[in-house]
Scaffold this active site. Sequence first.
Site, PDB file in Angstrom:
ATOM      1  N   CYS A  37       0.830  -1.199   0.000  1.00  0.00           N
ATOM      2  CA  CYS A  37       0.000   0.000   0.000  1.00  0.00           C
ATOM      3  C   CYS A  37       0.867   1.253   0.000  1.00  0.00           C
ATOM      4  O   CYS A  37       1.865   1.332   0.714  1.00  0.00           O
ATOM      5  CB  CYS A  37      -0.909  -0.008   1.224  1.00  0.00           C
ATOM      6  SG  CYS A  37      -1.999   1.424   1.311  1.00  0.00           S
ATOM      7  N   THR A  57      -0.568   4.412   0.475  1.00  0.00           N
ATOM      8  CA  THR A  57      -1.358   5.498   1.055  1.00  0.00           C
ATOM      9  C   THR A  57      -0.526   6.388   1.968  1.00  0.00           C
ATOM     10  O   THR A  57      -0.617   7.617   1.923  1.00  0.00           O
ATOM     11  CB  THR A  57      -2.546   4.921   1.852  1.00  0.00           C
ATOM     12  OG1 THR A  57      -3.374   4.174   0.969  1.00  0.00           O
ATOM     13  CG2 THR A  57      -3.360   6.028   2.503  1.00  0.00           C
TER      14      THR A  57
END
Length: 300
Positions: A215, A217
């Site tokens: 990820c 993010t």
Amino acid sequence: MPHIDSDIKLDFKDVLLRPKRSTLKSRSEVDLTRSFSFRNSKQVYTGIPIIAANMDTVGTFEMAKVLCKFSLFTAVHKHYSLQQWKEFASQNPDCLEHLAASSGTGSSDFEQLEQILEAIPQVKYICLDVANGYSEHFVEFVKDVRKHFPEHTIMAGNVVTGEMVEELILSGADIIKVGIGPGKVAHWVPKATCLVSNACEHFTILIAFFSGSVCTTRKKTGVGYPQLSAVMECADAAHGLKGHIISDGGCSCPGDVAKAFGKDVGRAWRESPVEEDKSPLRVKDQAWGGRESHSNSLTI
């Protein structure tokens, strides 16, 4: 004024499992099979609490056919058509108890979810997956899905704090996916084995999702929460309401999965590689920072 949280928060990399005395003679004696009862759907599930994430290169029918042989679960991505679902269900009826149908919050997503569950009633699990589980719209969507599917087990997320875990459970979700910006990319160690000894007796937890270690993010948006602390805090909130959580992310090696299990996660979600030469598919070399996108890992 922004608030700075000065409490210590931990990722998986910050801790180790301290060994304890065990009655087991060999790790081959370890049994990870567990049974779980769900608060809102009233269903009971028995299997190994590890789930392949609903990313388009991971939560595939090919993956499901392999994982179900080992009593592992697959959250199938939302991009398959109704016809593809029907064909898979007719050819692989034994896989269906280990599958979840995935959906975003769009009207077209919900319409497709309805069609799939109506056409294939053996699928009893729903995965509601959005980038921001803190929106009021998502909470209302969970309520609507529960109203339409009162007997299906609903997974919903992602969030990282106890108050949102409680709100989503009270809104109708059975299992909350925990993990936002959980960590940076790391390499999966092939052919490694996790050993969880008699601590297995104390599992009050649920599923480990194949995901999150890829990820982006945290790097792209500055948003995130150290995964181990999120798991510990959210598990406590969920168990108070007889709910469950999934540790969705931050696992970069087999030991991280063991740590997730050991901290009352219940289930672990993986999007990272297991072993390249035994993979039913090749995963594209792309980063992942939203819901249902690509993994930059090799595998399963």
